[in-house]
Motif scaffolding. Sequence first.
Motif, PDB file in Angstrom:
ATOM      1  N   SER A  90       0.812  -1.218   0.000  1.00 40.46           N
ATOM      2  CA  SER A  90       0.000   0.000   0.000  1.00 40.46           C
ATOM      3  C   SER A  90       0.846   1.270   0.000  1.00 40.46           C
ATOM      4  O   SER A  90       0.334   2.365   0.206  1.00 40.46           O
ATOM      5  N   LYS A  91       2.144   1.122  -0.243  1.00 43.20           N
ATOM      6  CA  LYS A  91       3.033   2.284  -0.244  1.00 43.20           C
ATOM      7  C   LYS A  91       2.934   3.036  -1.577  1.00 43.20           C
ATOM      8  O   LYS A  91       2.541   2.477  -2.610  1.00 43.20           O
ATOM      9  N   SER A  92       3.342   4.314  -1.559  1.00 40.97           N
ATOM     10  CA  SER A  92       3.339   5.138  -2.769  1.00 40.97           C
ATOM     11  C   SER A  92       4.540   4.798  -3.636  1.00 40.97           C
ATOM     12  O   SER A  92       5.481   4.119  -3.205  1.00 40.97           O
ATOM     13  N   LEU A  93       4.518   5.297  -4.874  1.00 37.15           N
ATOM     14  CA  LEU A  93       5.636   5.065  -5.800  1.00 37.15           C
ATOM     15  C   LEU A  93       6.924   5.666  -5.245  1.00 37.15           C
ATOM     16  O   LEU A  93       7.994   5.055  -5.342  1.00 37.15           O
ATOM     17  N   ASP A  94       6.825   6.856  -4.654  1.00 41.23           N
ATOM     18  CA  ASP A  94       8.015   7.488  -4.083  1.00 41.23           C
ATOM     19  C   ASP A  94       8.583   6.649  -2.938  1.00 41.23           C
ATOM     20  O   ASP A  94       9.807   6.494  -2.815  1.00 41.23           O
ATOM     21  N   ASP A  95       7.698   6.112  -2.084  1.00 39.33           N
ATOM     22  CA  ASP A  95       8.163   5.265  -0.986  1.00 39.33           C
ATOM     23  C   ASP A  95       8.887   4.036  -1.518  1.00 39.33           C
ATOM     24  O   ASP A  95       9.945   3.649  -0.992  1.00 39.33           O
ATOM     25  N   CYS A  96       8.310   3.431  -2.537  1.00 34.67           N
ATOM     26  CA  CYS A  96       8.929   2.236  -3.114  1.00 34.67           C
ATOM     27  C   CYS A  96      10.255   2.575  -3.781  1.00 34.67           C
ATOM     28  O   CYS A  96      11.220   1.804  -3.685  1.00 34.67           O
ATOM     29  N   ALA A  97      10.300   3.731  -4.464  1.00 35.48           N
ATOM     30  CA  ALA A  97      11.542   4.144  -5.128  1.00 35.48           C
ATOM     31  C   ALA A  97      12.635   4.405  -4.094  1.00 35.48           C
ATOM     32  O   ALA A  97      13.797   4.007  -4.286  1.00 35.48           O
TER      33      ALA A  97
END
Length: 786
Positions: A90-97
Amino acid sequence: MGKPKDGRGTLESLVIGEKGTREPDKRVYFLSEVAYDSDYFEQSEKNHKTYATLLKFLAADPELTGVVVDGALSRLERPEFLNEELTYWSKSLDDCADATKAIPNRQQYQHMAEGQFKILDKRLEELRRTLPKAKLVLNVFNDDVQYTASALVHEILVSAGGSKDELDKIRGGKAALTAKRTALKAEYRTLEDKPGMRDQRENIKRKITRVDHKLAAIFVEEGAKEEQVAIFTRPKKCRPIHQYTKQLVINELFDKYKEVCQKHKIELVTKDSVLDFKGFKIDYSHNRHDTWTPLKERHKNFADGTHGRAEDFEGLDAVVESGHHGKGHKTLQRLEISEPEINFIQWGAYNGEVSSKNITLFSVPPFEDQAELRKYLTGDKPERMGGGKPGGSTNHHAIKRLVKGGVSGLGMLRKDADGQVHSEMIFMQNFIDRSVLIQPDVYNIVGWTSDEHIGAKESLPILRDGFFALYKILAAENPVRVRGRPVRMVGYGSGGDTAENNAGNWPDKSHDMKDPHEVIRESRFKLSNLARCKPSELEDKIFDLSVQIASEASTGSVQSLRIIKDWVAEYYGRFLEENLNNKSRLEHVHVSTTGNHADSVQRRIGEKESDHFVRDVIKGMKLGVYEVGVRNPPKDARVYLGGGDCAHVLFMPNYGAAKDGGKPLFGPVRALLQHDPEQGEKGLDGAGASVTADIEMAGHTHEHYVKMVNAGDNKGRFSYRFGTINGVDPIQIRYASSVPRTQSAHAFTIPKRMELIEFTFPAYLLKNLGVAQLRSEGKEKKKTKN
């Protein structure tokens, strides 16, 4: 296996203690497959406070001795089931990046493992704070730890041999140099035909040569790295680096577990072990089968595994297996048959031999929220399951337990002051709705026996004497406690075959009976010796002689069913009178059903083994009786008799209700009693399902087990099979290829639906109590005469 006492103390001393006080139980809870780091644990805690309720329940037990935690962490390579703290669903793209940059690919599992240990540290600290004086044990010899270790080994091996990250870096450099060479070649072609540009062309050629040299070196390095990555992605186990890395990972993993456990004063278990809880010795294993696959019929194999292994269980009280298979199942299993028993030498003996070699087997239910697990199967977790169901690389043992009809909840074993082991089982639903926190002030229990075979030569009357002696103590004021609350016996039940049928169906082809004149000569001789014996020996000699005379009187074959039914009436009547004298409020104060033995003859003439009980006892007490098959039963019935031709059945929709309509003594619950259900265990479970029973009970097979049966996610009922309290008979020997049948009596209560507290009393304990009762009666008569 508990050691039998010699039966020479008073009856109270055997049950209560020599000093009139009783030691508290040793009580061990098993928190199995808890998966602190799982998404389904987190969601259950978020929605229902399930684990917080469990901790409150444990903290309220003043006799809690220990807790075994098993399956505390999940396997790393199944991120679909891990919580949000360890994964990125459920994390955002920025968090995953950001996480992708911060955590190299070759260190992802190691990073997750560090997160797991933080979760474990927090939960174990919480458990220790809740139970500051208890012995806590963490078992890590399980499938989750093994799969996690395998993932870590794989990850480290790829890194050690040239990681994919390094290979990607090399290939990136190669691509940049190739692009540079292409640009230089293009520049060279633009100058190739122009006059006066020789120096420029030579300079470009030198640059291209340097790039070619670099590319050649990169090609060599890339080839080596590719070979290494290929080797270590699927390494041979015989390679030195594989063996070194595996032992390194395991040692480091165990060191981390050891560090956390030492911090919170918890015992760490890394292999199948015998756990000692203040003298309560439990042989514990996560899974005794030779694979990790959850098995549907595991509990039967568990019992079969004891056959012929009596010596292996010396000194043990229980053999326990975790909730890995999704079972909740307790058995008192007899381990051995003695020579007098198998040769029927003690037929007709009043006080014959019984084996003391028994072991308690316990399969622990897993503490996991099945409703949350079900979401992985019904499409409620599409992002985690890729829009489908668990399968292949996304399968999980928790899902396998669920789809195979497993149960969930909490299991506990307790060892009492007499060394006997009993169990408690609670379904998960009672933690979800928090009803488990509401416990009665008094635990009202019902005593149960089955298959006495009164009238048979192997019936062993001493066992019936012993159970009734125990019953009287538990029915009156007594010091027995469960969770610090008193226990009181309020009713009696029988699983059938109380009476034997000797009228034609069971002729005695190997009949042994002494010549009456020989009995007279022996008795005269022993009686004459009484006058010459020492005063200190007199009591024992009188007792032995009286038992011998009773045994000689029992060697004859009783063909009269009238006499046998009289004996049944007297036997049932003792319990009924005891309950009425103690003013039991239980509506179903007596519950019994007929069995196949007496019915095999009587059914054809419309009679049954309880007829004289109804005629001589119940009507004499002016009690109402409910009989299966009889229309318009009285509303004030307190005696409930099963039957119904070959069905041998009785169903009670409100078992536990009070006769005055006041507060129920337990439950009330829907209870089914059937002596000999068709297809054995399967038939009993099916019969209970047909009437949506909370508990289904049966005798007949002379085996004991109590198990949890699934009746929907987190819900279920109990299936209870009663042991026998007669001796070894020819049928048992005929089936000697199976594990020995078990001699035992029982008692249980269901404080509320889906919660069971049970007692199992092995035959040798009943025998000792019976002997103590006879000795006590002899002393009382002697005092009266004096």
